[in-house]
Design a protein around this motif. Structure first.
Motif, short mmCIF file in Angstrom:
data_model
loop_
_atom_site.label_atom_id
_atom_site.label_comp_id
_atom_site.label_asym_id
_atom_site.label_seq_id
_atom_site.Cartn_x
_atom_site.Cartn_y
_atom_site.Cartn_z
N GLY A 1 -5.07 46.50 -32.10
CA GLY A 1 -4.52 45.71 -33.20
C GLY A 1 -3.14 45.13 -32.97
N THR A 2 -2.67 45.15 -31.71
CA THR A 2 -1.34 44.60 -31.45
C THR A 2 -1.29 43.14 -31.88
OG1 THR A 2 -1.21 45.99 -29.49
CG2 THR A 2 0.40 44.23 -29.68
N ASN A 3 -0.30 42.78 -32.66
CA ASN A 3 -0.19 41.37 -33.02
C ASN A 3 0.95 40.73 -32.24
OD1 ASN A 3 2.22 42.05 -34.30
ND2 ASN A 3 1.18 42.41 -36.25
N ALA A 4 1.15 39.43 -32.49
CA ALA A 4 2.11 38.68 -31.69
C ALA A 4 3.52 39.26 -31.81
CB ALA A 4 2.10 37.21 -32.12
N ILE A 5 3.87 39.70 -33.02
CA ILE A 5 5.22 40.23 -33.23
C ILE A 5 5.43 41.49 -32.39
CG2 ILE A 5 6.85 41.09 -34.95
CD1 ILE A 5 6.20 38.26 -35.52
N ASP A 6 4.43 42.40 -32.45
CA ASP A 6 4.51 43.62 -31.64
C ASP A 6 4.73 43.27 -30.17
OD1 ASP A 6 3.95 45.13 -33.86
OD2 ASP A 6 1.79 45.10 -33.52
N ALA A 7 3.95 42.28 -29.72
CA ALA A 7 3.98 41.95 -28.29
C ALA A 7 5.31 41.30 -27.90
CB ALA A 7 2.82 41.01 -27.95
N VAL A 8 5.78 40.35 -28.73
CA VAL A 8 7.01 39.65 -28.37
C VAL A 8 8.19 40.61 -28.29
CG1 VAL A 8 8.72 38.02 -29.23
CG2 VAL A 8 6.32 37.40 -29.21
N PHE A 9 8.25 41.54 -29.22
CA PHE A 9 9.39 42.46 -29.23
C PHE A 9 9.08 43.78 -28.53
CE2 PHE A 9 10.08 39.64 -32.86
CZ PHE A 9 11.31 39.15 -32.51
N ARG A 10 7.92 43.86 -27.91
CA ARG A 10 7.51 45.07 -27.18
C ARG A 10 7.72 46.31 -28.04
NH1 ARG A 10 6.41 44.08 -22.14
NH2 ARG A 10 6.63 46.23 -21.51
#
Lengths: 267, 596
Positions: free
Chosen positions: A108-117
């Motif tokens: 369920g990782t979304n874009a925000i999670d990914a961008v800010f690791r």
């Protein structure tokens, strides 16, 4: 026993052509069901109706007590994974990445999670990689993790496609001709792999032309002819049904030669 | 027993230097000496005059006093001579296997043909600038002749072994030192190249850089560098940014080159945003410049300019966010109905969207619509930024170096670019990025695996637009005025061309591609009229010889050169290890029997 998958009167018409005609089929949990039939019988079309790639003209598909919407993504998320008749891997991704894509619906990782690791991204990423590696090992491709899928041998591509589907952790696996184009050795390996998948408690619905494969593996076999279910029953019953033989190799002049013919085509 | 014996005697022959098809191998010995003679010619040339008058190149009309360009030629000559002589000097220690770190023969071939190209370009520049072959002095002829002789003679040298330098065990500090050295060399080359005013000097220097990279690649140094870079990714990134950060220091407060550099950075940042859409998700967007424009117009309208139409000017960080959001919303508006089509159809729709944006900006002039953009006049006189008391319009003294207006913006843009690259790489190495690549590879299969195709496409569109909007907000202040005709289709086409040229889906490649496409026209004003022609030719040539881009993704490289011998060798070990077990069948026991 309630069925895991139950298709009821599924009909698919393309203009004037009825490709699938009122097909009803049940698959119980943990069961291996074979779907056979001559070319053009509508087996793959039926698969596409089950997985939401086509919206059936009429009829409905129930999975695990719920109606399946005609959206491939929702079907996948509900727990139905499939492979394709002509292999459809992500050619320019490595074997490992292919399987990791299979985890998409289960993460369920979304874009925000990914961008800010964010922690969730990192946790899930490690987890995804670990599970993907496990499935690669399971199908025997652990060594090939970093190969581009397009550079893999044909038999391995088939197995990779199965690994990708397994990574979805489906309750039902739809295999569309898993041994097509394989040599006897590879076919034996595929057979062994599918037996092991059954050991995981997954239900399997498999389209196949290799009769030895079907009859040695399946708990139940359904034969589809011209879009309709001809017979649905135990392998022995289907194997000896004259209508099935007729559908495959035509009307015999007399019974004895046709039995020989069957034996030859199998060998 | 007999069999093994014959194998041993065969071994030296089969590893000998004669691959099939090289007919001139038997002349290798004399050829080496002839090539050395050629190299001496190349080495002598810089000490002679090349041109009759001083106004060609960087004044190459003196005897005995080489100009910088001539010193570079001398360096090429040294490289050539070194590669030719090395086999005499470097001998394997007796009883040891030769280490074969560098491929000297390949280096010699590359250096020879590189010198020929270098002298040819330099001579052509002299002839063109001074009007005729008469202007060529003996030096140029000597160089041309030497390089030609060396080029022809080196063809007879065997191709030799593959360089093994990249397998050399280098300590970590050595690798990092190598990276830093290479990056510093790039800084020097960039500063020197940009410092050249004459277009011909710039071109000749550019050719030199190309030749240098080519020779380094053939000799094996590049292989070592990229291996070191792959192992010390962090060091490479840090060094690259340090160099980019230091670049304004080399410019002595001059704004001429810095304004070009800012332009390059804005272009590169926009291309990096588009790279998400085109490179990762595989959606061809031909109207992307509209998002940059949307950001620029938003920032202009919200600026303190006397011509701003809203009269509300929040602080710049807020403006940046608003600009990005406006662009992203535009992306959603254009994306949600059109992303159901793909491929060529999407390209056409986005192209039309780009035009609609431009025309709309033209029409929001108070006559045909509300007065928002002042129509084709645009919004001029956008004041310089002032962030935390730092006025971007002023010159500052930093560490004793004058830092002008454009250098200030350069640093701001560098920060923005770094952020955009960070967003790009973080997304790329996540579930989202994998989903995008899966969609690019096979949309239906991705969907069947549970990938949210529509949502991810929309995210790519909106995310890319957001990044472009941010770049646009800075651009508005750099350019001082924002007008609709800055955001024409041609700019979108150049963005896509930059991505294709550099290597789709990569960071380094797109940075290089964008820099080349933006830098060349700025430095080569004289071929302004032929700009499009040259880019067309460049793209056709690229598609023929290197369709995966200058610095491709490893994946892409394999995709386009799957049946290439060298690459096949590289991946061969993997595949072999893999194919052979699966092919293992009846013949296996037979072979074993023979061995025993």
């Amino acid at each position: 026993m309630t069925a895991l998958l139950s298709a009821r009167d599924v009909t698919m018409k393309f203009g004037g052509l009825t490709a699938v005609n009122q097909v009803s089929l049940d698959v119980a949990p943990g069961e291996i069901v074979g779907l056979i039939g001559p070319n053009g019988a509508g087996k793959t079309t039926f698969f596409n109706c089950l997985t939401g790639m086509y919206q059936p003209t009429s009829g409905e598909v129930e999975f695990d007590g719920q109606l399946l919407p005609p959206k491939p993504r929702r079907v996948a998320m509900a727990g139905v994974a499939r492979t394709f008749q002509n292999i459809r891997l992500f050619q320019n991704m490595t074997a490992l990445e292919n399987v990791m894509v299979g985890r998409y619906a289960r993460t369920g990782t979304n874009a925000i999670d990914a961008v800010f690791r964010l922690p969730r991204h990192r946790r899930e990423e490690t987890e995804t990689r670990r599970i993907a590696e496990e499935w690669l090992d399971f199908v025997g491709l652990g060594e090939a993790a970093d190969l581009l899928s397009r550079n893999m041998p044909y038999g391995d591509q088939r197995r990779l496609e199965i690994a990708r589907a397994l990574a979805l952790e489906p309750k039902l696996l739809l295999l569309d001709e898993p041994t097509a184009g394989m040599n006897p050795q590879e076919t034996r390996e595929a057979e062994e792999l599918i037996t092991r998948i059954r050991g995981l408690g997954m239900a399997i619905l498999v389209i196949e032309h290799d009769m030895r494969f079907i009859f040695s593996l399946c708990d139940r076999v359904a034969c589809l002819v011209r879009g309709a279910v001809l017979i649905d029953g135990a392998p022995e019953t289907v194997q000896n049904d004259p209508r099935v033989i007729e559908a495959y190799i035509g009307t015999p002049v007399d019974v004895a030669p046709s039995a020989d013919g069957e034996g030859d085509s199998d060998a | 027993m007999n069999d093994t014996g014959s194998l041993v005697t065969l071994a030296p022959d089969s590893s000998g230097p004669a691959p099939t098809g090289e007919r001139w191998i038997r002349f290798a010995k004399p050829a080496r000496w002839i090539a050395i003679a050629g190299a001496v010619g190349v080495l002598a040339a810089p000490f002679m005059a090349w041109a009759y008058r001083p106004d060609a190149l960087d004044d190459v009309s003196f005897w005995g006093e080489p100009s910088p360009l001539q010193w570079f030629a001398f360096a090429l000559g040294l490289l050539l001579l070194g590669c030719l002589v090395a086999p005499f000097v470097i001998k394997p220690r007796p009883g040891r296997r030769p280490r074969r770190l560098l491929a000297f023969n390949r280096g010699a071939k590359a250096a020879a043909s590189g010198s020929l190209v270098y002298f040819a370009v330099a001579s052509a520049a002299i002839v063109l600038e001074l009007g005729g072959l008469v202007a060529l002095e003996p030096g140029a002829w000597a160089g041309l002749a030497g390089a030609l002789v060396a080029t022809v003679a080196t063809r007879a040298l065997p191709e030799g072994h593959d360089p093994r330098l990249q397998f050399l065990n280098t300590p970590a500090w050595g690798q990092i030192l190598g990276i830093v050295g290479a990056v510093a060399l790039v800084l020097f080359a960039a500063a020197y190249g940009l410092g050249q005013d004459g277009a011909s000097t710039f071109v000749t220097f550019g050719v030199l850089c190309g030749v240098g990279v080519y020779v380094a690649a053939r000799v094996g140094v590049m292989g070592w560098l990229s291996a070191a870079a792959a192992r010390n990714r962090r060091a490479l990134v840090l060094a690259a940014f340090a160099v980019a950060f230091l670049f304004p220091m080399t410019q002595d407060g001059s704004d001429a080159n810095m304004s070009i550099a800012v332009g390059v950075l804005i272009f590169a940042a926009t291309a990096m945003g588009l790279n998400i859409v085109v490179g990762l998700a595989g959606l061809l967007d031909l109207g992307y410049i509209a998002f940059l424009g949307a950001g620029a117009f938003t920032a202009a309208i919200l600026s303190r300019s006397a011509f701003a139409t809203l009269g509300w000017s929040p602080p710049f960080p807020v403006v940046v966010l608003i600009s990005g959001t406006v662009a992203a919303i535009l992306g959603l508006i254009i994306g949600s109905p059109t992303l159901r089509v793909s491929g060529d159809y999407l390209a056409i729709v986005t192209l039309a969207f780009g035009e609609i944006f431009r025309i709309t900006m033209n029409n929001l002039d108070g006559v045909d619509g509300p007065n928002l953009t002042r129509g084709s006049n645009g919004i001029p006189a956008i004041p310089d930024l002032e962030l935390f008391g730092f006025d971007f319009g002023e010159s500052h003294m930093i560490l004793g170096v004058q830092i002008g207006r454009f250098a200030n913006y350069y640093w701001l843009m560098l920060l923005v670019l770094a952020l955009i690259i960070l967003v790009f790489t973080n997304l790329n190495h996540s579930r989202i990025g994998r989903g995008w690549v899966a969609i690019r590879e096979d949309e239906r299969a991705a969907e069947a695996m549970g990938v949210n195709v529509f949502g991810l496409k929309l995210l790519a569109f909106a995310g890319g637009a957001f990044l472009a909007g941010i770049a646009g907000a800075v651009k508005a202040h750099v350019d001082v005025s924002v007008t609709p005709d800055q955001y024409i289709f041609m700019e979108s086409a150049f963005l896509v061309a930059g991505i294709v040229l550099g290597g789709m889906g990569t960071v380094g490649g797109v940075l290089i591609g964008a820099s080349i496409l933006k830098l060349l026209p700025e430095k080569l004003r004289f071929f302004e009229d032929y700009r499009l022609l040259m880019f067309g030719v460049l793209l056709v040539v690229m598609m023929r010889f290197r369709p995966e881009g200058l610095m491709p993704d490893e994946r892409r490289q394999l995709e386009f050169h799957a049946d290439d011998d060298e690459l096949a060798e590289e991946i061969g070990e993997n595949i072999e290890a893999h194919v052979i077990p699966s092919l293992a069948g009846a013949p296996e026991p037979d072979l074993k029997g023979d061995d025993a």
